[in-house]
Design an enzyme around this catalytic site. Sequence first.
Site, short mmCIF file in Angstrom:
data_model
loop_
_atom_site.label_atom_id
_atom_site.label_comp_id
_atom_site.label_asym_id
_atom_site.label_seq_id
_atom_site.Cartn_x
_atom_site.Cartn_y
_atom_site.Cartn_z
N GLU A 209 14.38 7.42 -4.66
CA GLU A 209 13.42 7.35 -3.78
C GLU A 209 12.94 8.55 -2.55
OE1 GLU A 209 11.13 4.34 -3.37
OE2 GLU A 209 12.25 3.45 -4.84
N CYS A 243 10.54 7.70 6.38
CA CYS A 243 9.71 7.77 5.39
C CYS A 243 8.29 7.61 4.98
CB CYS A 243 10.67 7.86 4.01
SG CYS A 243 10.77 5.66 3.31
#
Length: 454
Positions: A209, A243
């Site tokens: 990720e 993010c």
Amino acid sequence: MKYQEIIDQQRQFFNTNTTKDISFRIKELKRLKAILKKNEAQLYESIYKDFKKSEFETYTTELSIIYHEIDLATKKVKKWAKKKKASTGLTNLPGKSYIIPEPYGTILVIGAWNYPYQLSLCPAIAAIAAGCTVVLKPSEVPSHTSTTMAQLINQNFDSNFFKVIEGGVKETTELLGIKFDKIFFTGSVPVGKIIYQAAAKHLTPVTLELGGKSPAIVTKDVNIDMTAKRLVWGKFLNAGQTCIAPDYVMVESGIKDTFLSAVKKHIEKADYHVDNDNYTQIINDKNFDRLAGMIEEDKVYIGDKGNKEERVIPPTVMKDVEFSDKVMEDEIFGPILPILSFETIEEAIEKVKQLSKPLSCYVFTKNNAIKKKVLNEISFGGGAVNDTVMHFTEQTLPFGGVGDSGIGNYHGKFGFETFSHYKSVLQKPFLIEPNLKYSPYSPTKLKWLKRIIR
Ligand code: NAD
């Protein structure tokens, strides 16, 4: 205890098949929720010490997401783990086919610092739901949250099943030398490459990720006020250390000035200050310096380089930014919002596509053709039309990147699948066994087979 011993013991425990029992998984997930609930005050205190993240943001962006994941998994795991029927072709009749979700085994979860609880515990929850044992290595950067997770988990769970190992590069490197059955990593692209290479030595599957520059595209037909409100919220949440925050905004040139004023209005309305708990600190001096170095003062529309002693950078909007500017080189990961403009949607799409595939993409438009064009032509992990960040909260949507922004995904059922191998089985009874496929071969057998297998 040496790391290798911990992993060996977890593997031995996995081999007792205890974790394959669904009621065991549910019991452990409920236990985790109860521990977190009971110790919420400590969780709030630790994260506040690390970067003054408020109770409001900690609950809404960390704990509530963790609780939702636990609740969904405890409710659905029995169904997710069920053997699934598959159809069987003529050549294998009277047999039957099915797929058994099987836990991978012993998992290593490596967390990032920006949402330290959620990014460490949600993958662990998915792994437990799938029937795995877990070694969790949270980010060492927010040291208080890391220690709190280690205390709460290591005091309440059997280390053969769920263990937190604290540490930074040295400890993670040592862990990466050991064979796991799957590694789940959240963090930066360069470290993601290190993890992938280390995993390859053991042929260990990975979920990565990662990050990148997530664009927002705004066309001239939008509700400008609401667009600015949603963008400002998504960008300055957690002081931009998200993010999936919109990294930069490309706005159709005709509405640029009105849009900038609306952004300014919503920043002022939100009253972003650490003292009033509406804002968070920059995580450390290294990131403060990195961010301050991105701000070109002659392009600042609102904001400034901040206060290093307090580790605070106010919401900073830069206007008339070009793709060649420093702020457009790397993922920002902080409270700086560059505004660029475009004339045609084709030009905007082309610019976005010159960068690596982003983790998220946001398009604000009322024009259906433009929406479809953006969704069709830009490859990205996940995103939203006329909103930011909120797609992350939908447990029905897989969360993950593509290309440089990551490999694999999780959340809800997708998390269960990430930690499961789907074992395929064909089962036959001892009723009949035609000779057709067996030697000695003959033209007649082949003629019949050609009729059956086409
Ligand atoms: P990072 O890559 O520096 O660190 C992540 C983890 O890797 C930490 O646990 C750290 O201890 C470990 N690590 C660091 N260097 C290492 C090395 N050389 N060898 C082995 N392990 C090492 O990332 P970060 O600063 O914690 O997080 C920021 C990045 O993460 C941003 O790029 C952001 O976009 C990304 N991110 C992605 C997601 C997502 O869900 N896709 C979520 C949060 C953050």
